[in-house]
Design a protein around this motif. Structure first.
Motif, short mmCIF file in Angstrom:
data_model
loop_
_atom_site.label_atom_id
_atom_site.label_comp_id
_atom_site.label_asym_id
_atom_site.label_seq_id
_atom_site.Cartn_x
_atom_site.Cartn_y
_atom_site.Cartn_z
N ASN A 182 18.15 32.85 -12.80
CA ASN A 182 19.35 33.38 -12.78
C ASN A 182 20.36 32.49 -12.15
OD1 ASN A 182 18.23 34.27 -10.42
ND2 ASN A 182 19.55 35.67 -10.16
N GLY A 184 22.84 29.19 -11.34
CA GLY A 184 23.64 28.45 -12.36
C GLY A 184 22.78 27.27 -12.88
N ALA A 185 22.04 26.70 -12.39
CA ALA A 185 21.08 25.74 -13.04
C ALA A 185 20.09 26.39 -14.01
CB ALA A 185 20.24 24.98 -12.14
N ARG A 207 15.01 43.07 -7.86
CA ARG A 207 16.31 43.55 -7.38
C ARG A 207 16.25 45.02 -8.14
NH1 ARG A 207 19.33 38.89 -8.39
NH2 ARG A 207 17.43 37.94 -8.61
N MET A 301 19.65 14.87 -9.01
CA MET A 301 20.71 14.63 -9.92
C MET A 301 21.69 13.45 -9.38
SD MET A 301 21.46 15.22 -12.98
CE MET A 301 22.29 13.77 -13.86
N LYS A 358 28.53 32.54 -10.09
CA LYS A 358 28.99 31.31 -9.60
C LYS A 358 30.25 31.47 -9.05
CE LYS A 358 26.85 27.93 -9.39
NZ LYS A 358 26.22 27.72 -8.09
#
Ligand SMILES: NC(=O)c1ccc[n+]([C@@H]2O[C@H](COP(=O)([O-])OP(=O)(O)OC[C@H]3O[C@@H](n4cnc5c(N)ncnc54)[C@H](OP(=O)(O)O)[C@@H]3O)[C@@H](O)[C@H]2O)c1
Length: 365
Positions: A182, A184-185, A207, A301, A358
């Protein structure tokens, strides 16, 4: 929560800060910037400052109006002083973001006013309403690229793209397993995998509202979504539901989560570690190396970008990702827009558990 402090940067720090920009100055309209002059708790050391004397645009530089810039774990870790990149202080936060070119001199021929640009270097300092920088410090994106997609392209989206491209020869129908699905990446990996016809097994932490989260990830294209507990309680046969065992695992967590993930890989599979959110080391059961021939590698990266400035492969990657985005095949991960003046709440949310959102700074220009 205390109100953010807006103050004029003191003259000595201002001199130092502007020296790092290596540009002539002039007095102009003010800009806002999130600046830290010591490493520490981001909720304490980051301050909103108003800069009144802006660098002058010369023949080699451009002025960019920043539009949006995310708060990523790497930004937080950098401010905490625990990231391998240590900008000279005082520094403006933020590694990535998107802006629009608003001023240019004739020298910068490849760029025009109105172009949408993202950083081509890691030290631009994107948490500010304007940036003046050399024109070769940015990458121009194809017209029509969605703005928030562009804002989060260079770090997470490129990372997910490269990890799915560079470590195993993956063909449509092959399976990939990942934790922190879950993140962002993770959300980008699900979508890029789906765009390539790959199947994904996605692990999230338990959760209260997990069904809602699972539905969101399925909507992005996830094939299987399980919690840590469900993964531990299940068997590969039951969990895989007929999918081939994964050739590739993407690990952003470490600790027990990495071990669980590794157990699902097929013989000869690769686990790529790109994050360590649990702050626990990656330990590898010996048998997995000897008998299962599992490859355990890391990925950064930043190093890839540094090694591939203006490369054909970089251009191909940006073009393909922007095209997929324009076609609606990639959408930006769940997010919340945060005005720079509310940065404290953005930073706090970015550091909180179980947000799946995000935090993206936007600027009054
Ligand atoms: N190597 C590279 O080049 C590269 C590039 C991009 C990102 N990264 C790394 O990839 C990771 C994800 O980045 P992001 O921007 O996508 O993150 P993000 O959107 O901020 O999401 C954070 C993720 O980490 C999980 N998490 C937080 N604390 C955790 C813990 N103690 N144990 C297990 N999971 C935990 C969260 O899960 P919950 O929802 O359960 O809290 C969430 O899935 C970070 O470690 C980042 O540094 C590395």
């Amino acid at each position: 929560m205390s109100a953010p402090i807006i103050r004029n940067i003191c003259s000595s720090r201002r001199a130092f800060f502007h020296r790092t920009l290596s540009l002539k100055k002039r007095f102009s309209s003010s800009i806002h910037a999130l600046i830290y002059d010591e490493y520490g708790d981001p909720t304490k050391v980051v301050q909103l400052e108003t800069l009144n004397d802006l660098p002058l645009v010369d023949k080699k530089s451009i002025r960019i109006k920043m539009l949006a810039s995310p708060i990523n774990p790497a930004d937080i870790n950098t401010i905490q002083g625990i990231y391998p990149v240590k900008p000279p202080l005082p520094a403006v936060g933020g590694f990535e973001g998107v802006g629009e070119v608003v001023e240019i001199k004739s020298g910068a021929s490849d760029i025009k006013v109105g172009d949408m640009v993202i950083p081509a270097i890691n030290s631009l300092g994107t948490w500010r309403s304007q940036v003046v920088c050399p024109s070769d410090c940015v990458t121009v994106l194809p017209e029509g690229t969605p703005r928030l997609f562009a804002a989060t392209l260079r770090v997470n989206t490129c990372t997910s793209y490269r990890m799915l491209a560079d470590f195993q020869d993956l063909q449509a129908g092959d399976t990939v397993i990942q934790n922190a699905a879950n993140s962002g990446a993770g959300q980008m990996a699900i979508q890029i995998a789906a765009a390539r016809g790959l199947k994904t097994i996605n692990i999230v932490r338990d959760r209260p509202n997990v069904d809602e989260l699972k539905a969101h990830l399925h909507n992005l294209g996830a094939d299987i979504v399980v919690t840590d507990t469900e993964l531990r309680m299940s068997s590969p046969q039951k969990l895989l539901q007929g999918l081939p065992k994964p050739k590739l695992g993407l690990n952003a967590v470490g600790g027990k989560s990495a071990i669980s993930l590794m157990k699902y890989l097929q013989n000869g599979g690769t686990m790529v570690t790109y994050g360590g959110m649990s702050k626990q080391p990656v330990t590898v059961p010996t048998g997995m190396l000897i008998f299962n021939d599992i490859k355990v590698v890391g990925y950064w990266m930043t190093r890839w970008h540094d090694n591939n400035p203006n490369s054909v492969e970089a251009a191909r990657m940006f073009d393909e990702l922007c095209q997929w985005s324009k076609e609606g095949r990639l959408c930006i991960p769940r997010h919340r827009l945060v005005n720079i003046k509310d940065y404290k709440s953005g930073i706090e949310s970015a550091m909180a558990d179980f947000t799946t959102e995000k935090q993206i700074l936007v600027f009054d220009n």
